[in-house]
Structures are given as structure tokens and as C-alpha cells.
Design a protein around this motif. Structure first.
Motif, mmCIF file in Angstrom:
data_model
loop_
_atom_site.group_PDB
_atom_site.id
_atom_site.type_symbol
_atom_site.label_atom_id
_atom_site.label_comp_id
_atom_site.label_asym_id
_atom_site.label_seq_id
_atom_site.Cartn_x
_atom_site.Cartn_y
_atom_site.Cartn_z
ATOM 1 N N THR A 148 74.688 79.505 64.308
ATOM 2 C CA THR A 148 74.310 78.326 63.527
ATOM 3 C C THR A 148 73.635 77.341 64.468
ATOM 4 O O THR A 148 74.020 77.230 65.624
ATOM 5 N N PHE A 149 72.611 76.649 63.993
ATOM 6 C CA PHE A 149 71.964 75.655 64.841
ATOM 7 C C PHE A 149 71.830 74.339 64.082
ATOM 8 O O PHE A 149 71.723 74.310 62.857
ATOM 9 N N LYS A 150 71.869 73.244 64.836
ATOM 10 C CA LYS A 150 71.758 71.913 64.259
ATOM 11 C C LYS A 150 70.324 71.406 64.365
ATOM 12 O O LYS A 150 69.606 71.735 65.302
ATOM 13 N N PHE A 151 69.920 70.599 63.402
ATOM 14 C CA PHE A 151 68.612 69.985 63.454
ATOM 15 C C PHE A 151 68.648 68.803 64.427
ATOM 16 O O PHE A 151 69.702 68.250 64.711
ATOM 17 N N GLY A 152 67.486 68.419 64.907
ATOM 18 C CA GLY A 152 67.378 67.286 65.816
ATOM 19 C C GLY A 152 66.915 66.053 65.073
ATOM 20 O O GLY A 152 67.562 65.579 64.147
ATOM 21 N N GLU A 153 65.747 65.549 65.449
ATOM 22 C CA GLU A 153 65.204 64.356 64.807
ATOM 23 C C GLU A 153 64.786 64.616 63.360
ATOM 24 O O GLU A 153 64.684 63.690 62.558
ATOM 25 N N SER A 154 64.534 65.866 63.021
ATOM 26 C CA SER A 154 63.993 66.173 61.692
ATOM 27 C C SER A 154 65.001 65.968 60.561
ATOM 28 O O SER A 154 64.612 65.796 59.407
ATOM 29 N N ASN A 168 66.528 78.361 71.886
ATOM 30 C CA ASN A 168 67.603 77.361 71.818
ATOM 31 C C ASN A 168 67.519 76.478 70.572
ATOM 32 O O ASN A 168 68.368 75.612 70.378
ATOM 33 N N LEU A 169 66.508 76.678 69.743
ATOM 34 C CA LEU A 169 66.293 75.964 68.482
ATOM 35 C C LEU A 169 66.123 74.461 68.677
ATOM 36 O O LEU A 169 66.383 73.665 67.759
ATOM 37 N N VAL A 170 65.665 74.057 69.846
ATOM 38 C CA VAL A 170 65.405 72.651 70.133
ATOM 39 C C VAL A 170 64.021 72.263 69.606
ATOM 40 O O VAL A 170 63.051 73.008 69.776
ATOM 41 N N GLU A 171 63.938 71.104 68.965
ATOM 42 C CA GLU A 171 62.655 70.586 68.500
ATOM 43 C C GLU A 171 61.883 70.029 69.688
ATOM 44 O O GLU A 171 62.235 68.993 70.237
ATOM 45 N N GLU A 172 60.820 70.726 70.096
ATOM 46 C CA GLU A 172 60.108 70.346 71.313
ATOM 47 C C GLU A 172 58.987 69.340 71.054
ATOM 48 O O GLU A 172 58.645 68.559 71.936
ATOM 49 N N SER A 173 58.404 69.367 69.873
ATOM 50 C CA SER A 173 57.314 68.439 69.545
ATOM 51 C C SER A 173 57.070 68.508 68.045
ATOM 52 O O SER A 173 57.782 69.225 67.320
ATOM 53 N N ASN A 174 56.058 67.788 67.591
ATOM 54 C CA ASN A 174 55.710 67.866 66.174
ATOM 55 C C ASN A 174 54.235 67.562 65.981
ATOM 56 O O ASN A 174 53.575 67.008 66.861
ATOM 57 N N ILE A 175 53.728 67.975 64.840
ATOM 58 C CA ILE A 175 52.400 67.557 64.393
ATOM 59 C C ILE A 175 52.584 66.768 63.101
ATOM 60 O O ILE A 175 53.578 66.934 62.400
ATOM 61 N N GLN A 176 51.634 65.883 62.815
ATOM 62 C CA GLN A 176 51.646 65.118 61.580
ATOM 63 C C GLN A 176 50.455 65.566 60.741
ATOM 64 O O GLN A 176 49.330 65.607 61.232
ATOM 65 N N VAL A 177 50.713 65.903 59.501
ATOM 66 C CA VAL A 177 49.682 66.485 58.645
ATOM 67 C C VAL A 177 48.913 65.369 57.936
ATOM 68 O O VAL A 177 49.478 64.609 57.142
ATOM 69 N N TYR A 178 47.617 65.299 58.241
ATOM 70 C CA TYR A 178 46.747 64.236 57.718
ATOM 71 C C TYR A 178 45.448 64.823 57.174
ATOM 72 O O TYR A 178 44.958 65.845 57.664
ATOM 73 N N THR A 179 44.903 64.158 56.188
ATOM 74 C CA THR A 179 43.541 64.418 55.730
ATOM 75 C C THR A 179 42.648 63.339 56.344
ATOM 76 O O THR A 179 43.058 62.635 57.262
#
Length: 342
Positions: free
Chosen positions: A206-212, A241-252
Motif C-alpha cells: 500500500t502506498f500513501k499519496f503526497g501533495e496530491s 518508492n511511489l514518491v511524487e517527484e514533480s508535476n505538470i499543470q495542464v493548460y490550453t
């Protein structure tokens, strides 16, 4: 002096001190040529410092989300979305930090694609479809709703359930993806996801979510996991390790697209269901640009109309047929479609 009068004086003194601190203004502010703090990709961003006190500035260093830039910067290779500009201003032996947020939008409007139906197959009308993915020619599905959530392998041509496990009644199942012979399944508000053995469906971790915080959709590019959380953000997770390393933001070219739901990786792009819109966005995974949209809303009229019928959700690419399969929440049909670029 009465006790309550003494306490009143103390509270008033603290309030005055706090107010005094809050009124301490910075000497400098960042100014830009962005209109309403919004600028398009591949345009040139001009940065300068507002210096109303005419303090002699020794040097200024600018950064955009940690990347050092010049005061005139071509916005090529940057991620879209809300970005923070930081200026380190040196003067008279001191350094002051100023920040400003801007939104980088895409420099082109999304293309509009259509589709044609290649085949129609049966689908379990009771399944509140959340995740859908092909692996070795077989279809895997994750469904939602507490007390109804499940993980299953399905013969997509007949609808026969080949393997099934039910989640605990406390969980609301969400997206799934398969990588390195592991099934990754999200839950909605529980703040956690599950990892299963592909062959046995035995839960291994089982893994936990981070900032998301929330779990919506998930896919992979063969190396990394991509996770949506119901906002405009898609998070990149390390599968080890299921760590959130980065993100993208979806934009038009106009702004962000929120409520990103079920995800699928198709030929180097992320296809994302937009919750309650019966449509799919095609996203550049490097910068979050929405390159095209597909309107699947007519499909809802092709399924059995009933009280529990809900929106389109579930998109899967079958590399064997090189076609896309879509369905919805409590739809009685699974559609095999081919995308048409207008």
C-alpha cells in the motif's frame, strides 16, 4: 488594576506590535510585461524591479521556479501553469527577496479531433468505471463507489470476467495502470493506493499519496507513473518508492483544465478524461500543453439509458489493434474507436 483590564492592555499591545510588523513594506517588487500576469509559451518575458525609494541596487538575480534566468527570457522549454518568479536584490550589503506569480499558457489553441466507431462490445452495466487499461491483449478495469469497488480482468470481446477482487467497503476505487508486472490502483479520498501482483491479484503493498491528496487517474510511460488528482495537475511518481517527484499543470492557450480524471499513455502523449465533460484532452507530458481535444459526448446516446447512467470515463489503448477503447460509468457498451484528425 483589575485582571481583565490588565489582560486587555496586554492584548492591545500585542495587536499593535503585530500590526506594526505587518505594515513593514518591502523595498522592491517585480514587474513584468505579462498581461494580467499571464503570458504565452515561446513569448519573451521581460523582468524588472520596481524601486519606488530609488535605492541604489548593486545586482539582481532572477529565477523561475528555481531556474536562473536573465531579465529578458524566451519562454521556451518551460512548463505551463502557475510559476513563481523570484528576484534576489542586493543593495547596501543587504539582500531582499521579491516574488511574483505568473501563468504560462500554451501558445496555440487545441486541435479538435473526431472519431469513428470500429466495434462495439458488451460492458458490465453495473460497473462504475474508473480505470481501464490493456496489457498483453487483455483488458483490466478498476471501478468505484463504496461497497462496489473492484479490480478485474475482462475478456473485452465477450465481457466475461476472468478475474475479480472486491475492495473493502470503506474504499472508493479509482484509476489503475500496469508496470513491471504490477498493478497500481488508486482510491479516491482514502489518501492511499494499492499494488498487486499482476498474475494473482494478491495485494503486495500500500502506498500513501503526497501533495496530491486525492486519487483519480493513473498511467505510465514504461518508466514513470503519472497520477491525476482532480485538479489541473498531473503528478510524476517514482514506481520504486511511489514518491511524487514533480508535476505538470495542464493548460490550453486560455487557461487551465481541471477535473482531470482517468489517464492513458498513448504514443508519447497523455490522454485524460475530463470529468463530467464526456471529452478527452491530449496532453504533452513534458510541459502540460493541451494539444488536442476529442468530443466523445455522442457516445452516451449509444448506450442503454437508465437511472444509474453516468458520464464517459475509461480510456484504454490496445497496441495489438492500434485502436482506442472507451466506455463510461455504468455503460452497457465498450466502444472501439479510431481517432480522426480534422
Amino acid at each position: 488594576m483589575k485582571l481583565h483590564n490588565y489582560l486587555t492592555i496586554i492584548i492591545l499591545a500585542i495587536t499593535l506590535i503585530s500590526c506594526g510588523d505587518s505594515k513593514q513594506e518591502k523595498n522592491f517588487n517585480i514587474t513584468t510585461n505579462a498581461t494580467n500576469n499571464t503570458i504565452a509559451l515561446n513569448e519573451t518575458l521581460e523582468l524588472s524591479i520596481a524601486n519606488p525609494k530609488n535605492i541604489e541596487i548593486e545586482s539582481v538575480t532572477y529565477e523561475i521556479d528555481g531556474k536562473t534566468v536573465d531579465k529578458s527570457v524566451l519562454l521556451s522549454g518551460f512548463k505551463l501553469g502557475s510559476q513563481t518568479i523570484t528576484a534576489s536584490i542586493n543593495f547596501d550589503g543587504e539582500t531582499e527577496i521579491a516574488t511574483k506569480n505568473i501563468a504560462i499558457v500554451n501558445n496555440a489553441s487545441p486541435k479538435v479531433y473526431s472519431y469513428e466507431i470500429v466495434n462495439t462490445y458488451p460492458h458490465d452495466i453495473t460497473s462504475y468505471t474508473q480505470g481501464l487499461e490493456f496489457f498483453n491483449g487483455e483488458l483490466y478495469e478498476s471501478t468505484g463507489q463504496k461497497g462496489e469497488s473492484k479490480l478485474r480482468k475482462v475478456n473485452y470481446k465477450t465481457g466475461e470476467v476472468l478475474k475479480n477482487i472486491n475492495l473493502g467497503d470503506q474504499y472508493f476505487g479509482e484509476g489503475l495502470t500496469i508496470l513491471n508486472n504490477k498493478i497500481y490502483q488508486l482510491t479516491w479520498l482514502s489518501g492511499k493506493g494499492f499494488v498487486y501482483n499482476l498474475d494473482t491479484f494478491k495485494r503486495t503493498s500500500t502506498f500513501k499519496f503526497g501533495e496530491s491528496k486525492e486519487g483519480w487517474g493513473i498511467c505510465n510511460d514504461g518508466k514513470m507513473l503519472y497520477k491525476s488528482d482532480g485538479t489541473e495537475k498531473i503528478w510524476l511518481l517514482n514506481p520504486e518508492n511511489l514518491v511524487e517527484e514533480s508535476n505538470i499543470q495542464v493548460y490550453t492557450n486560455k487557461g487551465k483544465i481541471g477535473k482531470l480524471n482517468e489517464l492513458e499513455w498513448i504514443n508519447g502523449k497523455i490522454y485524460a478524461n475530463i470529468y463530467q465533460r464526456n471529452g478527452v484532452a491530449i496532453i504533452n507530458p513534458k510541459n502540460g500543453a493541451t494539444e488536442a481535444v476529442i468530443d466523445f459526448s455522442p457516445l452516451k446516446k449509444e448506450v442503454k439509458q437508465h437511472k444509474g447512467l453516468d458520464v464517459l470515463n475509461g480510456i484504454a489503448y490496445n497496441p495489438e489493434t492500434q485502436t482506442i477503447f472507451v466506455t463510461g460509468k455504468r455503460w452497457d457498451k465498450l466502444f472501439e474507436v479510431r481517432i480522426i484528425e480534422k
